[in-house]
Design an enzyme around this catalytic site. Structure first.
Site, PDB file in Angstrom:
ATOM      1  N   ALA A 106      -9.515  26.509   6.789  1.00 27.38           N
ATOM      2  CA  ALA A 106      -9.153  25.225   6.159  1.00 27.38           C
ATOM      3  C   ALA A 106      -8.906  24.143   7.210  1.00 27.38           C
ATOM      4  O   ALA A 106      -8.458  23.053   6.886  1.00 27.38           O
ATOM      5  CB  ALA A 106      -7.902  25.412   5.299  1.00 27.38           C
ATOM      6  N   GLY A 107      -9.218  24.450   8.460  1.00 29.68           N
ATOM      7  CA  GLY A 107      -8.964  23.490   9.533  1.00 29.68           C
ATOM      8  C   GLY A 107     -10.139  22.545   9.766  1.00 29.68           C
ATOM      9  O   GLY A 107     -11.172  22.617   9.105  1.00 29.68           O
ATOM     10  N   MET A 108      -9.946  21.676  10.740  1.00 26.11           N
ATOM     11  CA  MET A 108     -10.935  20.613  10.973  1.00 26.11           C
ATOM     12  C   MET A 108     -12.265  21.138  11.520  1.00 26.11           C
ATOM     13  O   MET A 108     -13.332  20.667  11.118  1.00 26.11           O
ATOM     14  CB  MET A 108     -10.350  19.580  11.947  1.00 26.11           C
ATOM     15  CG  MET A 108      -9.253  18.745  11.317  1.00 26.11           C
ATOM     16  SD  MET A 108      -8.882  17.302  12.306  1.00 26.11           S
ATOM     17  CE  MET A 108      -8.455  18.016  13.861  1.00 26.11           C
ATOM     18  N   SER A 110     -13.546  24.140  11.189  1.00 27.01           N
ATOM     19  CA  SER A 110     -14.226  24.905  10.132  1.00 27.01           C
ATOM     20  C   SER A 110     -14.847  23.993   9.084  1.00 27.01           C
ATOM     21  O   SER A 110     -15.876  24.334   8.489  1.00 27.01           O
ATOM     22  CB  SER A 110     -13.242  25.855   9.452  1.00 27.01           C
ATOM     23  OG  SER A 110     -12.788  26.802  10.381  1.00 27.01           O
ATOM     24  N   GLN A 205      -4.997  40.122  14.749  1.00 28.54           N
ATOM     25  CA  GLN A 205      -6.400  40.044  14.313  1.00 28.54           C
ATOM     26  C   GLN A 205      -7.264  41.059  15.070  1.00 28.54           C
ATOM     27  O   GLN A 205      -8.214  41.608  14.518  1.00 28.54           O
ATOM     28  CB  GLN A 205      -6.910  38.611  14.462  1.00 28.54           C
ATOM     29  CG  GLN A 205      -6.183  37.686  13.475  1.00 28.54           C
ATOM     30  CD  GLN A 205      -6.669  36.255  13.485  1.00 28.54           C
ATOM     31  OE1 GLN A 205      -7.575  35.887  14.224  1.00 28.54           O
ATOM     32  NE2 GLN A 205      -6.049  35.423  12.668  1.00 28.54           N
ATOM     33  N   ASP A 252     -17.447  22.720  26.562  1.00 27.69           N
ATOM     34  CA  ASP A 252     -17.310  22.222  27.941  1.00 27.69           C
ATOM     35  C   ASP A 252     -18.683  22.124  28.603  1.00 27.69           C
ATOM     36  O   ASP A 252     -18.982  21.160  29.314  1.00 27.69           O
ATOM     37  CB  ASP A 252     -16.393  23.154  28.741  1.00 27.69           C
ATOM     38  CG  ASP A 252     -15.056  23.355  28.053  1.00 27.69           C
ATOM     39  OD1 ASP A 252     -14.391  22.346  27.770  1.00 27.69           O
ATOM     40  OD2 ASP A 252     -14.694  24.503  27.766  1.00 27.69           O
ATOM     41  N   ARG A 255     -20.435  19.113  27.210  1.00 25.99           N
ATOM     42  CA  ARG A 255     -19.852  17.877  27.752  1.00 25.99           C
ATOM     43  C   ARG A 255     -20.331  17.645  29.184  1.00 25.99           C
ATOM     44  O   ARG A 255     -20.623  16.508  29.583  1.00 25.99           O
ATOM     45  CB  ARG A 255     -18.322  17.979  27.740  1.00 25.99           C
ATOM     46  CG  ARG A 255     -17.722  17.845  26.352  1.00 25.99           C
ATOM     47  CD  ARG A 255     -16.245  18.188  26.374  1.00 25.99           C
ATOM     48  NE  ARG A 255     -15.603  17.866  25.105  1.00 25.99           N
ATOM     49  CZ  ARG A 255     -14.390  18.271  24.765  1.00 25.99           C
ATOM     50  NH1 ARG A 255     -13.680  19.024  25.590  1.00 25.99           N
ATOM     51  NH2 ARG A 255     -13.864  17.919  23.610  1.00 25.99           N
ATOM     52  N   HIS A 280     -10.873  27.783  29.653  1.00 31.70           N
ATOM     53  CA  HIS A 280     -11.037  26.570  28.841  1.00 31.70           C
ATOM     54  C   HIS A 280      -9.716  25.788  28.932  1.00 31.70           C
ATOM     55  O   HIS A 280      -8.875  25.818  28.039  1.00 31.70           O
ATOM     56  CB  HIS A 280     -11.347  26.940  27.393  1.00 31.70           C
ATOM     57  CG  HIS A 280     -11.341  25.754  26.470  1.00 31.70           C
ATOM     58  ND1 HIS A 280     -12.293  24.776  26.503  1.00 31.70           N
ATOM     59  CD2 HIS A 280     -10.463  25.388  25.511  1.00 31.70           C
ATOM     60  CE1 HIS A 280     -12.007  23.859  25.595  1.00 31.70           C
ATOM     61  NE2 HIS A 280     -10.900  24.197  24.975  1.00 31.70           N
TER      62      HIS A 280
END
Ligand SMILES: NC(=O)c1ccc[n+]([C@@H]2O[C@H](COP(=O)([O-])OP(=O)(O)OC[C@H]3O[C@@H](n4cnc5c(N)ncnc54)[C@H](O)[C@@H]3O)[C@@H](O)[C@H]2O)c1
Length: 440
Positions: A106-108, A110, A205, A252, A255, A280
């Protein structure tokens, strides 16, 4: 799709786990609430026996559909409809359903990634997919919203969607686990605290993957601090090869390629062989020594070596922070794109002479980097989901010094999570706070 593949069991699952199956066998039994009537309905979830022949299932489904229709408050849209097995036979690509778990669904990040996965952009236009979405207790309702958006998108390849907050349920038989969900770093929170809080999530997990995922599951950890989270995850999953775990440094890499292209005045497709070494974090080392522009060494094309040594690295390291200042939030779309790149780099053969970066488990690396950490290095793949390290790279003194710094940071992070990887008590002597503001 054979009924057996639907994995139907005569059991009750006592978790907040809900199947929204387009194949919908899970949605039409008489007593089952496949329904979306409210959170409470999701707590107890009966599934049905798989012992019925397809025609029997179809007959039962018609009966159940009538029941479903008479209980509108119990059912939600397309997932209450019975599945037409005959149509599946006619349209079948012959490919087995691929099961992909996404945490932090439900995150950005995803919010961008799921739609790419469901569209066929990632695993191919003939590959049917099941999405298994893992959220936190707080985000459960938002997960329903995500599932509704997936439903409304009518993706032909999306055959099954399930949502839940129990990794032991969600990770069942998954072949890919994209672990994005993590706690953001709150104001005043020490990095050591964050390592501990998120480390516990990834320890749990890892255990769940070890217990229920496919033995050959490929895991990409995105949630920060992603290298050490990946290490924790793999240490808690001893029955899954360490080689199957990655932490995402592809953003990265992308970028860094973009910055070199800008400086050289070429389009970014001309930049290749870009390695990100290490963590990272702001100690990461974008390697301009081995990278190429139009097939040539970068230093032959960009003559401003001072810029390369003093500005380029910092620009890449701080790109995320600058973006947050502009946007007011961290990069989500480009991160999702880089996750797609990372998966496709493992599922398609790497072109001759090229490579990609991924943070992987150090276990016999040819660069003299400490073993038993997760370190970003140059990789190649035959396209079978596996990778090998690239041997023919040059490491000069400049590069070596920086590699040692990022290595030191990862070794310190590892000491800080010793309690989560079965190595005794944690000693947190982190060399400095290298996280980007807002990146956590
Ligand atoms: N590696 C990279 O290149 C990179 C790039 C950008 C962001 N990130 C990291 O990715 C993570 C997610 O970023 P975002 O922008 O999507 O954040 P977000 O806050 O929008 O979403 C995170 C989601 O994870 C959920 N969550 C929290 N704990 C969970 C758990 N135990 N199980 C499942 N879900 C859980 C939250 O409820 C939330 O919905 C962050 O840690 C961020 O720092 C990594």
């Amino acid at each position: 799709m054979a009924m057996a593949e639907l994995g139907l069991k005569a059991s009750y699952s006592k978790t907040h786990h809900r199947h929204l199956s387009l194949l919908s066998a899970r949605c039409f039994p008489t007593k089952q609430r496949c329904a979306f009537g409210g959170l409470n309905n999701a707590h107890y979830y009966p599934t049905i026996s798989s012992s019925l022949a397809p025609n029997q299932v179809q007959a039962q489904s018609v009966q159940s559909q009538e029941e479903v229709n008479s209980k509108h408050d119990d059912c939600f849209g397309v997932f209450c409809l019975t599945y037409d097995f005959k149509a599946e036979e006619e349209t079948s690509s012959g490919k087995k359903l691929i099961k992909v778990a996404v945490s932090g669904a439900a995150g950005m990040i995803s919010n961008h990634l799921l739609f790419k996965l469901a569209s066929g952009e990632v695993f191919g236009p003939n590959q049917p997919i099941a999405l298994k979405l893992l959220g936190s207790e707080k985000s459960f309702q938002a997960l329903e919203g995500v599932a509704m958006e997936l439903e409304d998108s009518l993706f032909p390849l999306l055959r099954e969607v399930s949502i839940g907050i129990d990794p032991y349920e969600v990770f069942q038989d998954v072949e890919w686990a994209l672990l994005i969900g993590a706690r953001p770093r709150g104001p005043g929170m020490e990095r050591a605290d964050l390592l501990d809080i998120n480390g516990k999530i990834f320890a749990e997990q890892g255990k769940a993957l070890n217990a229920v995922a496919s033995r050959n599951v490929k895991v990409i950890v995105v949630g920060n601090p992603c290298n050490t989270n990946a290490l924790i995850c793999l240490k808690n999953a001893p029955n899954i090869p360490g080689k199957n775990f990655h932490a995402l440094t592809r953003l990265d890499e992308n970028r860094a390629k973009c910055q070199l292209a800008l400086k050289a005045g070429v389009f970014y497709d001309k930049v290749s062989n870009m390695t990100i070494w290490g963590n990272h974090s702001t100690t990461q080392v974008p390697d301009f020594l081995n990278a190429r522009i139009d097939g040539l060494p970068v230093k032959d094309v960009i003559k401003d070596h001072r810029w390369l040594e003093e500005e380029f690295t910092e620009k890449v390291q701080k790109r995320g922070g600058v973006l947050i200042e502009k946007w007011g939030r961290s990069s989500a779309a480009s991160t999702a794109v880089s996750i797609v790149d990372a998966i496709r780099s493992l599922t398609t053969p790497t072109p001759q002479g090229h490579w990609f970066s991924s943070a992987v488990y150090t276990n016999g690396n040819p660069y003299g980097i400490a073993e038993d950490i997760v370190f970003s290095m140059p990789c190649r793949s035959k396209g079978n989901g596996d990778y090998e390290l690239v041997k023919d790279v040059v490491i000069d003194d400049y590069l070596r010094q920086r590699i040692i710094k990022t290595e030191d940071e990862l070794l310190a992070e590892k000491r800080c999570v010793a309690h989560l990887i079965g190595e005794g008590s944690a000693i947190c002597d982190l060399p400095g706070d290298t996280m980007l503001p807002g990146e956590m």
